[in-house]
Design a protein around this motif. Structure first.
Motif, short mmCIF file in Angstrom:
data_model
loop_
_atom_site.label_atom_id
_atom_site.label_comp_id
_atom_site.label_asym_id
_atom_site.label_seq_id
_atom_site.Cartn_x
_atom_site.Cartn_y
_atom_site.Cartn_z
N THR A 144 3.90 25.00 115.53
CA THR A 144 4.42 23.66 115.26
C THR A 144 5.59 23.35 116.17
OG1 THR A 144 3.76 23.87 112.94
CG2 THR A 144 5.33 22.13 113.48
N ALA A 145 6.47 24.31 116.37
CA ALA A 145 7.64 24.09 117.23
C ALA A 145 7.20 23.74 118.65
CB ALA A 145 8.51 25.34 117.24
N ARG A 146 6.22 24.46 119.17
CA ARG A 146 5.75 24.19 120.52
C ARG A 146 5.12 22.80 120.60
NH1 ARG A 146 4.08 29.81 120.25
NH2 ARG A 146 5.41 31.06 121.62
N GLU A 147 4.35 22.43 119.60
CA GLU A 147 3.72 21.11 119.60
C GLU A 147 4.76 20.00 119.59
OE1 GLU A 147 0.88 20.74 116.51
OE2 GLU A 147 -0.44 22.30 117.29
N LEU A 148 5.93 20.28 119.04
CA LEU A 148 7.00 19.29 118.99
C LEU A 148 7.96 19.42 120.16
CD1 LEU A 148 7.69 19.48 115.16
CD2 LEU A 148 6.71 17.54 116.39
N GLY A 149 7.60 20.27 121.13
CA GLY A 149 8.36 20.33 122.36
C GLY A 149 9.51 21.30 122.37
N LEU A 150 9.63 22.16 121.38
CA LEU A 150 10.71 23.14 121.36
C LEU A 150 10.30 24.38 122.14
CD1 LEU A 150 11.86 22.93 117.62
CD2 LEU A 150 12.87 21.81 119.61
N SER A 151 11.23 24.87 122.92
CA SER A 151 10.97 26.07 123.71
C SER A 151 11.26 27.31 122.86
CB SER A 151 11.87 26.08 124.95
OG SER A 151 11.73 27.30 125.67
N ILE A 152 10.34 28.26 122.91
CA ILE A 152 10.53 29.53 122.20
C ILE A 152 10.42 30.64 123.22
CG2 ILE A 152 9.69 31.01 120.34
CD1 ILE A 152 8.43 28.59 119.06
N ARG A 153 11.57 31.08 123.68
CA ARG A 153 11.61 32.14 124.67
C ARG A 153 12.60 33.20 124.22
NH1 ARG A 153 12.39 28.37 130.09
NH2 ARG A 153 10.48 27.11 129.83
N SER A 154 12.46 34.37 124.77
CA SER A 154 13.38 35.44 124.44
C SER A 154 14.79 35.04 124.84
CB SER A 154 12.97 36.73 125.18
OG SER A 154 13.89 37.76 124.91
N GLY A 155 15.69 35.03 123.88
CA GLY A 155 17.07 34.65 124.13
C GLY A 155 17.33 33.17 124.08
N ASN A 156 16.29 32.35 123.93
CA ASN A 156 16.48 30.89 123.86
C ASN A 156 15.42 30.28 122.96
OD1 ASN A 156 17.32 28.23 124.34
ND2 ASN A 156 15.98 28.04 126.13
N ASP A 157 15.61 30.39 121.67
CA ASP A 157 14.70 29.81 120.70
C ASP A 157 15.32 28.51 120.20
OD1 ASP A 157 13.07 29.13 118.56
OD2 ASP A 157 12.82 31.20 117.89
N GLU A 158 14.74 27.38 120.64
CA GLU A 158 15.34 26.08 120.33
C GLU A 158 15.21 25.69 118.87
OE1 GLU A 158 15.15 23.98 124.73
OE2 GLU A 158 13.70 23.37 123.20
N ASP A 387 -5.07 21.70 124.75
CA ASP A 387 -6.51 21.79 124.59
C ASP A 387 -7.07 20.37 124.57
OD1 ASP A 387 -9.13 21.97 123.62
OD2 ASP A 387 -8.68 23.71 122.38
N ALA A 388 -7.86 20.02 125.55
CA ALA A 388 -8.33 18.64 125.68
C ALA A 388 -9.17 18.20 124.49
CB ALA A 388 -9.13 18.49 126.97
N SER A 389 -9.78 19.13 123.78
CA SER A 389 -10.66 18.76 122.66
C SER A 389 -9.88 18.45 121.39
CB SER A 389 -11.66 19.88 122.38
OG SER A 389 -11.00 21.06 121.95
N THR A 390 -8.67 18.98 121.28
CA THR A 390 -7.90 18.77 120.06
C THR A 390 -6.55 18.11 120.29
OG1 THR A 390 -6.80 20.94 120.19
CG2 THR A 390 -8.93 20.85 119.06
N GLY A 391 -6.06 18.16 121.51
CA GLY A 391 -4.74 17.64 121.78
C GLY A 391 -3.63 18.60 121.43
N ARG A 392 -3.96 19.79 120.98
CA ARG A 392 -2.93 20.75 120.57
C ARG A 392 -2.44 21.56 121.76
NH1 ARG A 392 -2.05 21.16 115.32
NH2 ARG A 392 -3.59 20.36 113.84
N ILE A 393 -1.15 21.85 121.72
CA ILE A 393 -0.55 22.66 122.78
C ILE A 393 -1.11 24.07 122.71
CG2 ILE A 393 1.63 23.73 123.48
CD1 ILE A 393 3.04 21.19 122.80
#
Length: 414
Positions: A144-158, A387-393
């Motif tokens: 859900t976070a990724r779909e809403l544009g939040l970055s989830i990376r090691s050391g930087n979880d938005e 994913d072009a078929s669903t629109g999900r990241i």
């Protein structure tokens, strides 16, 4: 009334009549029908309504005339007031964070009552992690976070960034309200997921949260939000329900929390608060969500594509290894628009391999920059492969032969 009597109220046991707080009730007589006094000799089923002031969530009246609704609210109040010190600490966080959260809610035309939602989700603690893996103030799961544009990376979880996660939560709440047409249902869907909630609505042919039969957690969810709202903004009206000791805690002036008391960023410098408030108030918004007046059977199940608008196609031109942090280069295959900017065929996307979820078989690519061939200028642009078929990241992890053959992906603005 002591806490034992309060618990008796919450569990539905017979209680003696308690004098209501006249000052709280009298101010609301124009909104609710007055309650006629009951003779002492009369036989009646004990009710909580005379003990409770009128309560509202996002302008919607809570039906406290329903005994079940009244008891659930009292139960939530009692549970929250069992932890004196914890509630005081949450008040400290709220005093620091509400001035940041409130203008962001206002920017998206989200009722201010939703500022109490992260109190239920995380006690306003950025480093909160649920057993299921939800993280941050608003408790977003990774997908859900990724779909809403939040970055989830090691050391930087938005998800742990108050401003960015609140902005994402507002966009998600707007989406839920637009689909459901009710703020109470939007709150329930935030907890349980819109698909599960719509399933209950269809099966039960009922669109009122207070009368829906939901799982235990979601059935209590809104009452927990209401309990925080009433305790923080209207506690004086619950003198007959909240213990004297808790009344003292709620009326006690707040002291700034020290770093020794909390490992989280409870207090922020005044300059940060002021800057964040100005930014939230001055940033343009795309408008308030439209009201939806549909029958339950007319509401389709959600698709993440509804959250994002616009999309472009780009073909892989240069790939690195399939590892986190690697940069891949894509060329746009046609003219279009991305994040409000006109883009042209041949423009270059620089994408980062943000995550590889081998368990789900998903690859997450995020483009932060676009180079305009005609303008010979690089723009900051937030795009994600979907994913072009669903629109999900997130896209299926490809085999390298597919990648080498000129891979074309769909990208959407975050």
């Amino acid at each position: 009334m002591n806490i034992i009597t309060s618990l008796s109220l919450a569990t539905g046991l017979l209680v003696t009549a308690v004098q209501s707080n006249v000052s709280c009730l009298s101010s609301s007589t124009s909104l609710h029908t007055s309650i006629s006094p009951v003779p002492a000799s009369a036989s009646f089923e004990p009710t909580l309504r005379p003990l409770l002031p009128p309560v509202y969530f996002c302008g919607e009246s809570v039906p406290l005339h329903e005994e079940t609704v009244a008891r659930r609210l009292v139960s939530a109040l009692v549970v929250n007031t069992n932890q004196n010190q914890a509630l005081y600490r949450i008040r400290q966080r709220a005093a620091s964070f509400f001035p940041i959260i409130e203008p962001i809610l206002a920017q998206y035309h989200i009722p201010s009552d939703f500022k109490y939602l992260p109190l239920v989700e995380s006690a306003l603690t950025g480093f909160a992690v649920s057993p299921k893996g939800a993280v941050g103030y608003w408790q977003f799961m990774p997908a859900t976070a990724r779909e809403l544009g939040l970055s989830i990376r090691s050391g930087n979880d938005e998800r742990r960034n108050l401003i960015k996660s609140t902005d994402a939560a507002c966009r998600y709440l707007r989406y839920l309200h637009n689909r459901l047409g009710s703020w109470t249902l939007a709150a329930a869907a935030y907890n349980n997921g819109i698909g599960a909630l719509l399933g209950n609505i269809r099966r039960q042919q009922q669109r009122d949260y207070y009368y829906l039969r939901l799982n235990a957690e979601t059935g209590k969810y809104l009452y927990r939000i209401l309990a925080f709202k009433e305790l923080f903004s209207n506690y004086q009206c619950y003198e007959g329900i909240i213990s004297d000791r808790m009344m003292a805690y709620l009326s006690q002036p707040l002291k700034p929390a020290s770093n020794d008391e909390d490992n989280d960023e409870v207090l922020l410098p005044e300059s940060v608060v002021n800057d964040a408030t100005k930014l939230a108030m001055n940033t343009a918004t795309s408008g308030a969500p439209a009201q939806v007046n549909r029958q339950a059977s007319d509401i389709p199940l959600p698709n993440a594509a509804d959250v994002f608008q616009g999309g472009i196609k780009a073909q892989l031109a240069q790939s690195a290894s399939l590892q986190r942090g690697q940069v891949w280069v894509f060329h746009l295959t046609r003219n279009g628009m991305a994040d409000g900017k006109d883009v042209d065929e041949g423009d270059v996307l620089y994408a980062v391999v943000e995550d590889i979820d081998t368990r789900a078989g998903k690859l997450y690519l995020r483009a932060d920059k676009l180079y305009s061939v005609d303008e010979k200028h690089t723009y900051n642009l937030a795009l994600a492969a979907v994913d072009a078929s669903t629109g999900r990241i997130g896209i299926k992890i490809p085999d390298m032969d597919q990648v080498k053959s000129g891979w074309i992906l769909t990208w959407k603005a975050l």
